[in-house]
Write a protein that holds these residues in place. Structure first.
Motif, PDB file in Angstrom:
ATOM      1  N   TYR A   1      -4.801   2.200   5.457  1.00  0.00           N
ATOM      2  CA  TYR A   1      -6.101   2.613   4.928  1.00  0.00           C
ATOM      3  C   TYR A   1      -6.849   1.399   4.379  1.00  0.00           C
ATOM      4  O   TYR A   1      -6.225   0.450   3.897  1.00  0.00           O
ATOM      5  CB  TYR A   1      -5.939   3.652   3.805  1.00  0.00           C
ATOM      6  CG  TYR A   1      -5.471   5.000   4.310  1.00  0.00           C
ATOM      7  CD1 TYR A   1      -6.389   5.984   4.675  1.00  0.00           C
ATOM      8  CD2 TYR A   1      -4.110   5.288   4.434  1.00  0.00           C
ATOM      9  CE1 TYR A   1      -5.969   7.213   5.139  1.00  0.00           C
ATOM     10  CE2 TYR A   1      -3.680   6.513   4.912  1.00  0.00           C
ATOM     11  CZ  TYR A   1      -4.616   7.479   5.260  1.00  0.00           C
ATOM     12  OH  TYR A   1      -4.195   8.690   5.732  1.00  0.00           O
ATOM     13  N   PRO A   2      -8.183   1.426   4.441  1.00  0.00           N
ATOM     14  CA  PRO A   2      -8.969   0.326   3.857  1.00  0.00           C
ATOM     15  C   PRO A   2      -8.662   0.193   2.367  1.00  0.00           C
ATOM     16  O   PRO A   2      -8.302   1.164   1.698  1.00  0.00           O
ATOM     17  CB  PRO A   2     -10.422   0.784   4.085  1.00  0.00           C
ATOM     18  CG  PRO A   2     -10.356   1.769   5.198  1.00  0.00           C
ATOM     19  CD  PRO A   2      -9.026   2.449   5.076  1.00  0.00           C
ATOM     20  N   GLU A   3      -8.840  -1.005   1.849  1.00  0.00           N
ATOM     21  CA  GLU A   3      -8.475  -1.284   0.464  1.00  0.00           C
ATOM     22  C   GLU A   3      -9.247  -0.434  -0.536  1.00  0.00           C
ATOM     23  O   GLU A   3      -8.749  -0.126  -1.618  1.00  0.00           O
ATOM     24  CB  GLU A   3      -8.712  -2.769   0.165  1.00  0.00           C
ATOM     25  CG  GLU A   3      -8.155  -3.229  -1.166  1.00  0.00           C
ATOM     26  CD  GLU A   3      -8.190  -4.734  -1.314  1.00  0.00           C
ATOM     27  OE1 GLU A   3      -7.873  -5.235  -2.403  1.00  0.00           O
ATOM     28  OE2 GLU A   3      -8.542  -5.411  -0.328  1.00  0.00           O
ATOM     29  N   ASP A   4     -10.473  -0.027  -0.193  1.00  0.00           N
ATOM     30  CA  ASP A   4     -11.300   0.726  -1.130  1.00  0.00           C
ATOM     31  C   ASP A   4     -11.213   2.242  -0.933  1.00  0.00           C
ATOM     32  O   ASP A   4     -11.929   2.999  -1.588  1.00  0.00           O
ATOM     33  CB  ASP A   4     -12.763   0.297  -1.021  1.00  0.00           C
ATOM     34  CG  ASP A   4     -13.335   0.494   0.385  1.00  0.00           C
ATOM     35  OD1 ASP A   4     -12.549   0.791   1.313  1.00  0.00           O
ATOM     36  OD2 ASP A   4     -14.561   0.345   0.548  1.00  0.00           O
ATOM     37  N   GLN A   5     -10.328   2.709  -0.059  1.00  0.00           N
ATOM     38  CA  GLN A   5     -10.193   4.152   0.154  1.00  0.00           C
ATOM     39  C   GLN A   5      -9.068   4.701  -0.714  1.00  0.00           C
ATOM     40  O   GLN A   5      -7.926   4.255  -0.626  1.00  0.00           O
ATOM     41  CB  GLN A   5      -9.917   4.473   1.628  1.00  0.00           C
ATOM     42  CG  GLN A   5      -9.853   5.978   1.895  1.00  0.00           C
ATOM     43  CD  GLN A   5      -9.796   6.308   3.381  1.00  0.00           C
ATOM     44  OE1 GLN A   5     -10.077   5.465   4.227  1.00  0.00           O
ATOM     45  NE2 GLN A   5      -9.434   7.545   3.700  1.00  0.00           N
ATOM     46  N   LEU A   6      -9.389   5.696  -1.547  1.00  0.00           N
ATOM     47  CA  LEU A   6      -8.416   6.250  -2.474  1.00  0.00           C
ATOM     48  C   LEU A   6      -7.763   7.526  -1.972  1.00  0.00           C
ATOM     49  O   LEU A   6      -6.675   7.892  -2.419  1.00  0.00           O
ATOM     50  CB  LEU A   6      -9.076   6.527  -3.833  1.00  0.00           C
ATOM     51  CG  LEU A   6      -9.674   5.325  -4.568  1.00  0.00           C
ATOM     52  CD1 LEU A   6     -10.297   5.771  -5.882  1.00  0.00           C
ATOM     53  CD2 LEU A   6      -8.603   4.265  -4.812  1.00  0.00           C
ATOM     54  N   THR A   7      -8.419   8.239  -1.055  1.00  0.00           N
ATOM     55  CA  THR A   7      -7.893   9.516  -0.597  1.00  0.00           C
ATOM     56  C   THR A   7      -8.493   9.862   0.755  1.00  0.00           C
ATOM     57  O   THR A   7      -9.492   9.270   1.177  1.00  0.00           O
ATOM     58  CB  THR A   7      -8.218  10.637  -1.614  1.00  0.00           C
ATOM     59  OG1 THR A   7      -7.655  11.878  -1.161  1.00  0.00           O
ATOM     60  CG2 THR A   7      -9.717  10.800  -1.793  1.00  0.00           C
ATOM     61  N   ASP A   8      -7.898  10.841   1.428  1.00  0.00           N
ATOM     62  CA  ASP A   8      -8.469  11.326   2.678  1.00  0.00           C
ATOM     63  C   ASP A   8      -9.194  12.651   2.474  1.00  0.00           C
ATOM     64  O   ASP A   8      -9.739  13.223   3.415  1.00  0.00           O
ATOM     65  CB  ASP A   8      -7.384  11.480   3.750  1.00  0.00           C
ATOM     66  CG  ASP A   8      -6.388  12.586   3.414  1.00  0.00           C
ATOM     67  OD1 ASP A   8      -6.319  13.001   2.236  1.00  0.00           O
ATOM     68  OD2 ASP A   8      -5.659  13.021   4.320  1.00  0.00           O
TER      69      ASP A   8
ATOM     70  N   THR B   1     -12.115  15.074   1.660  1.00  0.00           N
ATOM     71  CA  THR B   1     -13.561  14.922   1.802  1.00  0.00           C
ATOM     72  C   THR B   1     -14.254  15.266   0.485  1.00  0.00           C
ATOM     73  O   THR B   1     -13.684  15.935  -0.382  1.00  0.00           O
ATOM     74  CB  THR B   1     -14.107  15.840   2.901  1.00  0.00           C
ATOM     75  OG1 THR B   1     -13.924  17.211   2.502  1.00  0.00           O
ATOM     76  CG2 THR B   1     -13.392  15.597   4.225  1.00  0.00           C
ATOM     77  N   GLU B   2     -15.498  14.814   0.349  1.00  0.00           N
ATOM     78  CA  GLU B   2     -16.256  15.129  -0.856  1.00  0.00           C
ATOM     79  C   GLU B   2     -16.462  16.634  -0.986  1.00  0.00           C
ATOM     80  O   GLU B   2     -16.458  17.184  -2.095  1.00  0.00           O
ATOM     81  CB  GLU B   2     -17.610  14.403  -0.830  1.00  0.00           C
ATOM     82  CG  GLU B   2     -17.494  12.896  -1.053  1.00  0.00           C
ATOM     83  CD  GLU B   2     -18.845  12.219  -1.121  1.00  0.00           C
ATOM     84  OE1 GLU B   2     -19.806  12.721  -0.483  1.00  0.00           O
ATOM     85  OE2 GLU B   2     -18.957  11.188  -1.816  1.00  0.00           O
TER      86      GLU B   2
ATOM     87  N   GLN C   1       0.857  -1.186   0.000  1.00  0.00           N
ATOM     88  CA  GLN C   1       0.000   0.000   0.000  1.00  0.00           C
ATOM     89  C   GLN C   1       0.893   1.236   0.000  1.00  0.00           C
ATOM     90  O   GLN C   1       1.708   1.436   0.892  1.00  0.00           O
ATOM     91  CB  GLN C   1      -0.919   0.038   1.220  1.00  0.00           C
ATOM     92  CG  GLN C   1      -1.894   1.208   1.171  1.00  0.00           C
ATOM     93  CD  GLN C   1      -2.888   1.200   2.307  1.00  0.00           C
ATOM     94  OE1 GLN C   1      -2.540   1.541   3.439  1.00  0.00           O
ATOM     95  NE2 GLN C   1      -4.137   0.814   2.029  1.00  0.00           N
TER      96      GLN C   1
END
Length: 301
Positions: A180-187, A189-190, A58
């Motif tokens: 980070y979780p496998e499906d998280q691409l960034t920190d 926020t939307e 990762q």
């Protein structure tokens, strides 16, 4: 299952002079658009984190503002953010726009990194179409100026050489569990991503008239019952004359920026977006501590 025995994880700072292609590289490595890209220098104003998975590895990438000789307060804050990202990283990738050659900013960065004795990979970017006899002197000169573990040739835009870059980064990652979780691409926020997307469209439309005189903030975000989202954003400018430029005759420019931002946000968020843009004058906003906090920058003197 990821365990500390069979996985690697670490922070990788992408640094370089303005417009070296760091945001394009980050998006390509992560496989999704999380950093805005324009042809204007100093588009990235703060650190943006992107997460990429490569086998058991990762890689947590930090896209940093371009490093240059700052003059204004915001410029100093941006450069400070870039160096802070480099300081926090396990590995540094120094990105150089090979098509432009080696400028003074790049020389200074390479020299500073050498003095700090950091582990640095040199990546010469935008090499597509360049001849070997042009690249070899650049490689030689950069390795005389700085000290690098490896030198790689890439094209972030075309994706050339990125597998080799990730493989080389993986060699230097410390062993450990993923952060980070496998499906998280960034920190990011939307709300922040939405503001960044609108800022990209703003820069692309008004880069000549108002290169760096505006900031955009998402003030309201409301999820609606039908699954769509209502987003209200404010474009802050420094003078009344700039407000008129942003709005345009009959509101044409503001509508164009809003339409382009809304269409991209709908694609990214995968749902209908109701985007409302407002323009406000905030004199000398670059001297406002609150604006710096909203941009993720630290206040500097």
């Amino acid at each position: 299952m990821t365990t500390e025995q069979n996985t690697r994880c670490g922070y990788v700072a992408l640094i370089g002079a303005p417009n070296a292609g760091k945001s394009t590289l980050l998006n390509a490595l992560v496989g999704s658009k999380i950093a805005i890209v324009t042809h204007k220098v100093q588009t990235t104003r703060t650190r943006i984190l992107g997460v990429a998975i490569d086998g058991p590895n990762q890689m947590i990438f930090l896209d940093t503002p371009g490093i240059f000789q700052p003059k204004k307060r915001m410029e100093r804050a941006m450069v400070a953010a870039a160096w802070e990202g480099a300081h926090d990283a396990d590995i540094i990738v120094l990105l150089v726009d090979a098509s432009r050659g080696i400028d003074e900013d790049t020389r200074r960065i390479a020299g500073d990194l050498k003095e700090k004795k950091r582990k640095v990979i040199l990546a010469l970017n935008k090499v597509d179409g360049m001849k070997r006899e042009t690249l070899l002197p650049l490689i030689q000169e950069m390795n005389e100026i700085g000290e690098f573990t490896d030198t790689l040739l890439i094209s972030a835009l075309r994706g050339d050489g990125l597998d080799e870059l990730k493989a080389k980064i993986a060699e230097y990652l410390p062993k450990g569990i993923w952060l980070y979780p496998e499906d998280q691409l960034t920190d990011i926020t939307e709300r922040m991503l939405a503001a960044e997307i609108t800022r990209e469209k703003f820069f692309l439309r008004l880069h000549d008239e108002l290169p760096y005189s505006a900031t955009i903030e998402t003030e309201q975000w409301k999820n609606l019952k039908d699954g769509s989202v209502r987003i209200e954003q404010v474009i802050y400018v420094e003078r009344e004359s700039q407000k008129k430029i942003v709005i345009g005759k009959g509101g044409a420019i503001l509508k164009e920026i809003g339409k382009q931002a809304r269409e991209e946000l709908e694609e990214i968020l995968d749902r209908r977006v109701h985007l409302f843009l407002f323009v406000k004058v905030r004199k000398d906003w670059t001297e406002d501590r609150e604006r710096y906090r909203n941009m993720g920058l630290d206040w500097v003197k």
